[in-house]
Write a protein that holds these residues in place. Sequence first.
Motif, mmCIF file in Angstrom:
data_model
loop_
_atom_site.group_PDB
_atom_site.id
_atom_site.type_symbol
_atom_site.label_atom_id
_atom_site.label_comp_id
_atom_site.label_asym_id
_atom_site.label_seq_id
_atom_site.Cartn_x
_atom_site.Cartn_y
_atom_site.Cartn_z
ATOM 1 N N ASN A 265 91.511 58.329 42.908
ATOM 2 C CA ASN A 265 92.166 57.127 42.411
ATOM 3 C C ASN A 265 93.670 57.315 42.518
ATOM 4 O O ASN A 265 94.205 58.224 41.890
ATOM 5 N N PRO A 266 94.364 56.496 43.312
ATOM 6 C CA PRO A 266 93.891 55.340 44.066
ATOM 7 C C PRO A 266 93.194 55.756 45.360
ATOM 8 O O PRO A 266 93.417 56.842 45.891
ATOM 9 N N ILE A 267 92.375 54.838 45.866
ATOM 10 C CA ILE A 267 91.696 55.028 47.146
ATOM 11 C C ILE A 267 92.642 54.563 48.249
ATOM 12 O O ILE A 267 93.265 53.511 48.132
ATOM 13 N N SER A 268 92.727 55.342 49.322
ATOM 14 C CA SER A 268 93.531 54.956 50.496
ATOM 15 C C SER A 268 92.592 54.491 51.597
ATOM 16 O O SER A 268 91.654 55.207 51.945
ATOM 17 N N ALA A 269 92.826 53.305 52.112
ATOM 18 C CA ALA A 269 92.038 52.763 53.219
ATOM 19 C C ALA A 269 93.005 52.367 54.321
ATOM 20 O O ALA A 269 93.720 51.383 54.202
ATOM 21 N N SER A 270 93.050 53.161 55.386
ATOM 22 C CA SER A 270 94.008 52.943 56.471
ATOM 23 C C SER A 270 93.408 52.122 57.599
ATOM 24 O O SER A 270 92.200 51.996 57.715
ATOM 25 N N PHE A 271 94.306 51.590 58.464
ATOM 26 C CA PHE A 271 93.857 50.961 59.703
ATOM 27 C C PHE A 271 93.384 52.069 60.624
ATOM 28 O O PHE A 271 93.954 53.148 60.602
ATOM 29 N N PRO A 272 92.377 51.928 61.451
ATOM 30 C CA PRO A 272 91.586 50.720 61.676
ATOM 31 C C PRO A 272 90.352 50.640 60.793
ATOM 32 O O PRO A 272 89.470 49.842 61.041
ATOM 33 N N GLN A 273 90.281 51.480 59.756
ATOM 34 C CA GLN A 273 89.093 51.476 58.904
ATOM 35 C C GLN A 273 88.910 50.166 58.148
ATOM 36 O O GLN A 273 87.803 49.800 57.804
ATOM 37 N N VAL A 274 90.002 49.464 57.837
ATOM 38 C CA VAL A 274 89.894 48.214 57.081
ATOM 39 C C VAL A 274 89.253 47.163 57.981
ATOM 40 O O VAL A 274 89.728 46.885 59.069
ATOM 41 N N ARG A 275 88.132 46.608 57.515
ATOM 42 C CA ARG A 275 87.357 45.652 58.313
ATOM 43 C C ARG A 275 87.572 44.212 57.875
ATOM 44 O O ARG A 275 87.417 43.305 58.667
ATOM 45 N N LYS A 276 87.856 44.007 56.608
ATOM 46 C CA LYS A 276 87.969 42.651 56.083
ATOM 47 C C LYS A 276 88.894 42.665 54.886
ATOM 48 O O LYS A 276 88.897 43.613 54.118
ATOM 49 N N ARG A 277 89.677 41.586 54.730
ATOM 50 C CA ARG A 277 90.497 41.456 53.518
ATOM 51 C C ARG A 277 90.430 40.006 53.075
ATOM 52 O O ARG A 277 90.389 39.088 53.892
#
Length: 111
Positions: A93-105
Amino acid sequence: MPVTSADEYEQRYVELARFAGASVPVPEARLWAVQWEHNGEVWEATVGELLVRVEPTPRVQDSAAVMAIFPGNPYLIVTSAQPLTSLRSSWNNPISASFPQVRKRVPFDIP
């Protein structure tokens, strides 16, 4: 985040941004949900709900609830888990979500 006023909400949001090391986005850029890939799994974070693995099925919930999502690279997802509370989660915590892993926002609907 249970709050009693718009001012209190904004103050708590700023505190969560500070905790995450994130900038405070303008209201139009704030996110309601984000979906990302991690180790071959797809996870979804929706503000006010538990983290959930959506792929592969069956769906699996984590014990942590999403408190805020801050856009950027990486996206920073603040949850109700340690170190903010004593709640344990399988995620840092916090979670890191980088590109290209992010699929939808999904942005918040701004009236």
